[in-house]
Design a protein around this motif. Structure first.
Motif, PDB file in Angstrom:
ATOM      1  N   VAL A   1      -5.698  -0.579  -0.551  1.00 57.93           N
ATOM      2  CA  VAL A   1      -5.582  -1.995  -0.196  1.00 57.93           C
ATOM      3  C   VAL A   1      -4.256  -2.283   0.502  1.00 57.93           C
TER       4      VAL A   1
ATOM      5  N   ARG B   1      -2.121  -0.312   2.211  1.00 59.59           N
ATOM      6  CA  ARG B   1      -2.047   0.226   3.575  1.00 59.59           C
ATOM      7  C   ARG B   1      -3.001  -0.510   4.516  1.00 59.59           C
ATOM      8  N   ASP B   2      -4.202  -0.823   4.031  1.00 64.74           N
ATOM      9  CA  ASP B   2      -5.150  -1.579   4.854  1.00 64.74           C
ATOM     10  C   ASP B   2      -4.571  -2.929   5.250  1.00 64.74           C
ATOM     11  N   ASP B   3      -3.941  -3.618   4.282  1.00 64.10           N
ATOM     12  CA  ASP B   3      -3.332  -4.923   4.559  1.00 64.10           C
ATOM     13  C   ASP B   3      -2.208  -4.799   5.587  1.00 64.10           C
TER      14      ASP B   3
ATOM     15  N   PRO C   1      -3.838   5.811   1.284  1.00 69.96           N
ATOM     16  CA  PRO C   1      -4.971   4.943   1.626  1.00 69.96           C
ATOM     17  C   PRO C   1      -5.260   3.984   0.477  1.00 69.96           C
TER      18      PRO C   1
ATOM     19  N   GLU D   1      -1.808  -2.421   7.863  1.00 67.42           N
ATOM     20  CA  GLU D   1      -2.377  -2.084   9.167  1.00 67.42           C
ATOM     21  C   GLU D   1      -3.001  -3.314   9.826  1.00 67.42           C
ATOM     22  N   ARG D   2      -3.647  -4.175   9.033  1.00 66.03           N
ATOM     23  CA  ARG D   2      -4.214  -5.422   9.573  1.00 66.03           C
ATOM     24  C   ARG D   2      -3.106  -6.344  10.074  1.00 66.03           C
TER      25      ARG D   2
ATOM     26  N   SER E   1      -1.808  -4.966  13.358  1.00 67.06           N
ATOM     27  CA  SER E   1      -2.847  -5.137  14.373  1.00 67.06           C
ATOM     28  C   SER E   1      -2.989  -6.599  14.792  1.00 67.06           C
TER      29      SER E   1
END
Length: 173
Positions: free
Chosen positions: A7, A9-11, A5, A13-14, A17
């Protein structure tokens, strides 16, 4: 191993998506710095992974990592794996049919016809695989550059920054 988890992984996943691409997990492939690459593994969303090597994550800038990830997302979005399988199967069948014509024309049978069939089919598969896979790579590169440009996927407008990030990623990979 799964990307932890944070930045990155968030990037990622965005990114997936934003292009409506479902991925089970984003993974780091621990190569001990031996390989700089990315890949998509799996055909179905529940068993689909985007893999980035440890060396890639260490050596590339953030925009270059995003370029590689967007390139891999493009392979899923454009269904390249399925089309590649169709192209390989089609070229093998076409090679077999061509062999049957050659065998009839030259009166080949038995072992000679089998060897001719293998040679013609493999040659057809290699030629088609080379042509189709190269086109898919170019298409994925263009998709990634458009993504980095924040452009609509139908828009031909690519920013200088996006082109530089894509070019830099390709040069390092």
């Amino acid at each position: 191993v799964p990307i932890p988890p944070g930045v990155l992984r968030d990037d990622l996943e965005r990114l997936a998506s934003a292009h409506r691409v479902r991925v089970s997990k984003f993974l780091i492939w621990r190569t001990r710095g031996a390989m700089l690459n990315g890949a998509v593994i799996g055909l179905t969303p529940l068993a689909r992974y985007i893999v980035l090597t440890d060396a890639l994550l260490d050596a590339l800038t953030e925009p270059e990592v995003e370029a590689v990830a967007a390139h891999e997302v493009a392979h899923v979005k454009k269904r390249h794996m399925i089309w590649l399988a169709v192209a390989i199967l089609g070229s093998a069948v076409l090679g077999g049919e061509l062999t049957a014509l050659i065998a009839d024309l030259f009166g080949l049978s038995g072992f000679a016809a089998t060897v001719a069939g293998v040679v013609v089919s493999l040659t057809a598969v290699v030629l088609v695989l080379g042509l189709v896979s190269r086109r898919f790579e170019w298409q994925a590169d263009a998709f990634a550059a458009r993504h980095l440009s924040q452009a609509d996927q139908e828009s031909p407008v690519i920013t200088h920054e996006a082109a530089s990030a894509m070019s830099g990623a390709l040069a390092r990979v």
